[in-house]
Design an enzyme around this catalytic site. Sequence first.
Site, mmCIF file in Angstrom:
data_model
loop_
_atom_site.group_PDB
_atom_site.id
_atom_site.type_symbol
_atom_site.label_atom_id
_atom_site.label_comp_id
_atom_site.label_asym_id
_atom_site.label_seq_id
_atom_site.Cartn_x
_atom_site.Cartn_y
_atom_site.Cartn_z
ATOM 1 N N CYS A 143 0.850 -1.188 0.000
ATOM 2 C CA CYS A 143 0.000 0.000 0.000
ATOM 3 C C CYS A 143 0.890 1.244 0.000
ATOM 4 O O CYS A 143 2.112 1.149 0.088
ATOM 5 C CB CYS A 143 -0.952 0.016 1.196
ATOM 6 S SG CYS A 143 -0.112 0.003 2.792
ATOM 7 N N CYS A 161 3.331 1.728 2.812
ATOM 8 C CA CYS A 161 4.579 0.971 2.687
ATOM 9 C C CYS A 161 5.618 1.793 1.931
ATOM 10 O O CYS A 161 6.793 1.835 2.311
ATOM 11 C CB CYS A 161 4.327 -0.347 1.958
ATOM 12 S SG CYS A 161 3.233 -1.492 2.820
ATOM 13 N N ASP A 175 -9.824 12.911 -26.104
ATOM 14 C CA ASP A 175 -8.936 12.991 -27.259
ATOM 15 C C ASP A 175 -9.797 13.098 -28.515
ATOM 16 O O ASP A 175 -10.938 12.617 -28.540
ATOM 17 C CB ASP A 175 -8.056 11.740 -27.302
ATOM 18 C CG ASP A 175 -7.265 11.646 -28.595
ATOM 19 O OD1 ASP A 175 -6.545 12.601 -28.911
ATOM 20 O OD2 ASP A 175 -7.391 10.616 -29.289
ATOM 21 N N ASP A 180 -7.190 6.835 -27.042
ATOM 22 C CA ASP A 180 -6.993 5.528 -27.678
ATOM 23 C C ASP A 180 -5.580 5.307 -28.187
ATOM 24 O O ASP A 180 -5.260 4.216 -28.654
ATOM 25 C CB ASP A 180 -7.966 5.364 -28.853
ATOM 26 C CG ASP A 180 -7.565 6.229 -30.048
ATOM 27 O OD1 ASP A 180 -7.119 7.380 -29.828
ATOM 28 O OD2 ASP A 180 -7.678 5.746 -31.194
ATOM 29 N N ASP A 206 -1.718 9.305 -25.890
ATOM 30 C CA ASP A 206 -2.641 9.592 -24.788
ATOM 31 C C ASP A 206 -2.221 8.915 -23.490
ATOM 32 O O ASP A 206 -2.760 9.234 -22.427
ATOM 33 C CB ASP A 206 -4.060 9.110 -25.151
ATOM 34 C CG ASP A 206 -4.606 9.782 -26.394
ATOM 35 O OD1 ASP A 206 -4.408 11.002 -26.530
ATOM 36 O OD2 ASP A 206 -5.213 9.093 -27.230
#
Length: 761
Positions: free
Chosen positions: A30, A33, A442, A641, A645
């Site tokens: 986590c 940590c 986008d 896509d 991006d």
Amino acid sequence: MQTTNAWRQNSMARALDAQPFELLIQGMTCASCARRVERALAEVPGVQEATVNFATQRASGRYQPQQARPDALAEAVVRAGYHVLARDPGEQTQGEQRTLQRELSLSVALTLPLLVIAMSHGALPGTEGPWGRWLQFALATPVVLGPGRRFFTLAWAALRHRTADMNTLVAMGVGAAWSYSTAALVAPGLFAHAGHGRVPHLYFEAAAAILTFVLLGKLLETRARHRLLDAVRGLMALQPQRARRLQGEHEEDVPLSELVPGDTVRVRPGERIPTDGEVVRGASAVDESMLTGESLPVDKAVGARVFGGTQNQGGALTVRVLQTGKGTALARIIEAIEQAQGSRAPIARLADVVSGIFVPAVLGIAALTFGVWLALDPSSAGLATAVERFVAVLVIACPCALGLATPAAVAVGTGRGAELGVLIKGGAALEAASRIDTVLLDKTGTLTEGKPSLTEVIALPPRASATLLSWAASAERESEHPIARALVAGARERGVPLRPVEGFRSEAGHGIEAQVEGHTVRVGTRAWLGQAGLDAQPLEADAERLAAQGQTPFFVAVDGALAGLVAVADRPTGAARPVVSALGAMGLDTLMVTGDRASTAQAVAHELGIRTVFSEVKPEDKARIVREQRARGRTVAMVGDGINDAPALAEAQVGIALGTGTDIAVAAADFTLLRGGLAALPTALQLARATLRTVRQNLFWAFLYNVMGIPLAAGLLYPWTGWLLSPIVASVAMSLSSVSVLANSLRLKRFQPPAALPVHP
């Protein structure tokens, strides 16, 4: 002043002498940590800076070799309770994922029959007697001492550093339930007094169930981390490992690592450009969609900049190297993805948020309960009662329903999403998506089709538009340029015949010329026609009008006379405008971000009803725009896509990729729209909101159970009511609490997408 200057010079000297370090860490579960490892490294003398990326499981920074040995850095990590590895982090994550899969399979196989036996409360023959009780012990113990061992180890590491985290909460609940149940099984007489002569109840099923669901969450997190590493490796694979370096006219094949700025390399058609540079010879079209998202290739001539990883299409290029290694545009994209994933705040899971308060509070209440009951009756009978009340508080605080609250809703929500064609990478993505107020879209390939198509044919009299298109498409048939393919495809869609072609000739960045049935046909820019002495003025107004609409016009001349023009454009998809309207109806701000030209972007945005547009931006600029929106207090979803991006997808609170996009974008995203394309976006966001409503309802009932149960278990109401919470009643209450959480979560199976944009399974 001299003292200040001397101090400054010494500081600069130390900074110049400092060396970078990088360590691969194993065992972090986590964000706390990662912070613990950072503090441990920062405390090593000579370490100037230390940063831990939880997503990639790496620690990096700078240190003074004169003051700190590399071994000291590794020792600090080990003292913090973690391990330093020498192997590839991808292999580490794969190994961890396989281990979690094995442990989860074992836990599920043993926990399911255990839950059936325990929750039947003796309804099944033979499950209430001694044989059934020992069977529960036999089923639960391998789960607690096997897969559960990792949580006890990490909880002990946290305790040594005087902190508490989710591992502490899990270890406390599991340890209390299993220890009490084992003691009650081995020595039932010790607890018979408080149980009024009855056989004490067992809580083995609670211990096993908690571990099973927490392991499921860990497996989902590990898979998400592995997808990030896949994305980084996929980007690295775009850059060739070798290059053709020129020594005079001699060509030698060398590793990419041997290239230095000033070298010249040759790039043949179809090959990827090895590194960032400048064209010194040749002309070609280069596909730069990985950087700009623009579907049309960019024409390159002498003096033009080119970038590593982009693909050369038409002709051979000679490139002078300008940047290598981490200075290239592709390397910056990789770094942006890693930094964005590592710096993103983790999901505010209940256990991580409240464990620092909940764990000490429960332990304090349990200790106080033991002391009060023992003080009231110091006899052996009083001691038995005090021990039973002490353990009852720990058991009733065992976060069984609390552990089910989030993963149960997430499991049902993600399953329903899969049925609707929406892939969701876990609870963190769902929680963030439910709070989205800003959506960045986008353009190319997301709002638009991602490829050029024929949109307009204007012919000058006396020629017909079909005849003009036939000549232009026939002439372009020999070209591999995307615009040429768009003209040919448009002609075929309209039923226009293609004619035989001879003498095809092209000039990169300008146009083509060919003989079509004995006629000389030129297709290209105004300058291309001007080279043949043709004036395109009669069609200039039409060309400017089409350009203002986001279309790209090309002039056509036949036999030395202007004949007309054709235009191509990357058109919006059919779902784009309804989706933008649906997002507005949900109260979301919609913005467009694209690497395309400002005029084209503005035209598409105007057509779709999008008011705010960021155009001509690089991949790292997209991530910067996301950061700016987040700095303004916005909760941002990025939808894209392409490879370009990916940094923005990773930087946003929620990255959403289209299933038809690149593997890099899908790997960097939190949501993937597998079916329906952009039309599934409102469905994904509505499902996230519904899932988080369910999680909050689950948490309310789980908290209510603990708030009511702990005082009863402690005997707080005993002086006035005579009530003491029976372990059997506690078991029934715990079971009903878990069942209510599961039943509430299963309501998500009935979730339906918005009626305006149905997504069919």
